[in-house]
Design a protein around this motif. Structure first.
Motif, PDB file in Angstrom:
ATOM      1  N   ARG B  19       3.098   5.097 -15.086  1.00  0.00           N
ATOM      2  CA  ARG B  19       3.383   5.518 -13.491  1.00  0.00           C
ATOM      3  C   ARG B  19       3.555   6.711 -13.144  1.00  0.00           C
ATOM      4  N   ILE B  22       0.106   8.789 -13.873  1.00  0.00           N
ATOM      5  CA  ILE B  22      -0.695   8.831 -12.956  1.00  0.00           C
ATOM      6  C   ILE B  22      -0.474   9.837 -11.768  1.00  0.00           C
ATOM      7  N   LEU B  23       1.054   9.552 -11.489  1.00  0.00           N
ATOM      8  CA  LEU B  23       1.560  10.509 -10.301  1.00  0.00           C
ATOM      9  C   LEU B  23       1.426  11.953 -10.617  1.00  0.00           C
ATOM     10  N   GLU B  27      -0.313  15.017  -8.756  1.00  0.00           N
ATOM     11  CA  GLU B  27       0.576  16.127  -8.157  1.00  0.00           C
ATOM     12  C   GLU B  27       0.235  17.455  -8.527  1.00  0.00           C
ATOM     13  N   PRO B  36      -1.778  16.031  -1.113  1.00  0.00           N
ATOM     14  CA  PRO B  36      -1.058  15.444   0.203  1.00  0.00           C
ATOM     15  C   PRO B  36      -0.971  16.259   1.424  1.00  0.00           C
ATOM     16  N   LEU B  39      -3.738  16.435   3.955  1.00  0.00           N
ATOM     17  CA  LEU B  39      -4.097  15.132   4.743  1.00  0.00           C
ATOM     18  C   LEU B  39      -3.638  15.324   6.035  1.00  0.00           C
ATOM     19  N   ASP B  62      -4.872   5.664  11.604  1.00  0.00           N
ATOM     20  CA  ASP B  62      -3.875   5.547  10.491  1.00  0.00           C
ATOM     21  C   ASP B  62      -4.691   5.783   9.174  1.00  0.00           C
ATOM     22  N   ILE B  63      -4.063   6.378   8.449  1.00  0.00           N
ATOM     23  CA  ILE B  63      -4.710   6.700   6.885  1.00  0.00           C
ATOM     24  C   ILE B  63      -3.829   6.273   5.752  1.00  0.00           C
ATOM     25  N   ARG B  64      -4.264   5.242   4.920  1.00  0.00           N
ATOM     26  CA  ARG B  64      -3.530   4.848   3.922  1.00  0.00           C
ATOM     27  C   ARG B  64      -4.189   5.267   2.649  1.00  0.00           C
ATOM     28  N   MET B  65      -3.476   5.558   1.570  1.00  0.00           N
ATOM     29  CA  MET B  65      -3.899   5.837   0.357  1.00  0.00           C
ATOM     30  C   MET B  65      -3.461   5.007  -0.812  1.00  0.00           C
ATOM     31  N   GLU B  66      -4.117   4.809  -1.903  1.00  0.00           N
ATOM     32  CA  GLU B  66      -3.713   4.249  -3.134  1.00  0.00           C
ATOM     33  C   GLU B  66      -4.237   5.126  -4.278  1.00  0.00           C
ATOM     34  N   ARG B  67      -3.418   5.861  -4.881  1.00  0.00           N
ATOM     35  CA  ARG B  67      -3.673   6.585  -5.926  1.00  0.00           C
ATOM     36  C   ARG B  67      -3.596   5.742  -7.196  1.00  0.00           C
TER      37      ARG B  67
END
Lengths: 282, 87
Positions: B19, B22-23, B27, B36, B39, B62-67
């Motif tokens: 986790r 990936i994060l 970043e 971020p 956006l 509505d913006i949704r994100m999945e990294r």
């Protein structure tokens, strides 16, 4: 405040999770309390006030889905609805992440108040995860609170810092400044409670901590491997496999919403004679 | 009652590492230009373009994100009234 003629939905309650000292379990507690309230069907949002050191998203497991944050909302770059992240496990649970790139000066009193007022319309409980310390970020997190969970480890520096924080709750908050307002209702939550270290005198006893702080006890969370596991997985501890810590948080939340639950110190069962003898308090 | 204590402790630590990797990769690099911070601007620009053709409010987007590890996704939903005012 409310108009007599109109039946209005009760506004949500703002609860700050604070401590002064770092590393005592504020974010773990915010995630666990938020998730447990939501599991009981209360619409709950958890807000990260630790601007620049975002971590609640990690603990709640939504770190890959952050688009907008609390600061974007305060500064008008996004609407609240656009920044809230709905939990995938519980539809009554949302997270409002903070910014990883700004600093705490981005939190303005007016901005925070506006966001909280909007959240009060929508949610039953608004959990404010405070940063460590007693500076701006922590003050903003507690300022509009109705209640406070003061997270304390049974250890001298943590207890001392908690006492300081309790003082601030009674002096610098919105409720403290309003004539005739009820003061912020404070609860002490003891975390990382280690029975064996207390029984051999290394750690302060619960009653000693409470005697010093003179505020009611919300619960005792045992030191538990389940907490680290839950952080690793990004799952609030109450939503992971059953554990002593989860049980203790469930009890604490019950008390928070007014249930009468007897205080008990749960322990995970581990191999070893001492644990066999004392680990059945569950 | 809690007979799970020997269950995958290692597994949870390796999940933590994954986790974080990936994060932090996202970043540090702002991979794919999807930092971020970009956006809010992206959102403004999308609204601008759509408004050339339809009347929509600020909250309609509505913006949704999945990294992800290899792939991230950006989901953009635009809501508008049923009988919308097409220009």
């Amino acid at each position: 405040m409310s108009k007599d003629l109109k039946l209005e939905e009760p506004l949500g309650k703002v609860i700050v999770v604070t401590s002064g000292k770092g590393g005592v379990g504020k974010t773990t507690t915010s995630a666990a309390v938020g998730a447990e309230l939501a599991r009981r069907g209360h619409k709950t949002v958890v807000i990260d006030f630790d601007v620049g050191l975002r971590n609640l998203d990690m603990i709640m497991g939504c770190e890959r889905r952050v688009v907008f944050d609390f600061i974007n909302v305060i500064q008008g770059d996004a609407k609240l609805k656009q920044a809230l992240i709905r939990d995938r496990r519980l539809e009554t649970l949302s997270v409002l992440p903070t910014s990883q790139t700004r600093d705490k000066d981005a939190l303005t009193k007016d901005g925070v108040q506006k966001v909280l007022e909007e959240l009060r319309q929508e949610f039953d409980y608004i959990i404010c995860d405070s940063p460590a310390g007693i500076e701006r970020g922590a003050q903003m997190a507690m300022h509009f609170a109705d209640e406070a969970i003061v997270v304390t480890n049974p250890e001298v520096s943590s207890v001392r810092d908690s006492d300081r924080v309790l003082g601030l709750l009674n002096s610098i908050t919105d409720r403290a400044g309003k004539a005739g307002a009820e003061p912020v209702k404070a609860h002490v939550l003891i975390t990382r409670h280690d029975k064996s270290r207390i029984s051999n005198g290394e750690m302060m006893k619960v009653e000693d901590v409470l005697e010093v702080l003179a505020e009611p006890l919300l619960g005792i969370i045992p030191e538990s491997k389940a907490v680290l596991r839950a952080s690793n997985l990004g799952v609030p501890v109450v939503l992971d496999d059953p554990s002593a810590a989860a049980t203790a948080y469930e009890d604490a939340v019950g008390r928070l919403i007014g249930e009468q639950i007897e205080m008990r110190i749960a322990a995970d069962r581990r191999p070893g004679l001492l644990q066999r003898l004392f680990g059945r308090a569950v | 009652m809690f007979g799970f204590s020997l269950r995958p402790r290692k597994a949870s630590a390796s999940t933590a590492k994954e986790r974080l990797q990936i994060l932090l990769a996202h970043e540090r690099s702002g991979s794919g230009g999807a930092r971020p911070d970009c956006l809010p601007q992206l959102q403004r620009e999308i609204l601008e373009v759509i408004r050339r053709h339809m009347q929509i409010g600020d909250e309609a987007i509505d913006i949704r994100m999945e990294r992800g590890d290899e792939l991230s996704s950006l989901e953009i939903n635009i809501e508008f009234p049923g009988k919308l005012g097409m220009n």
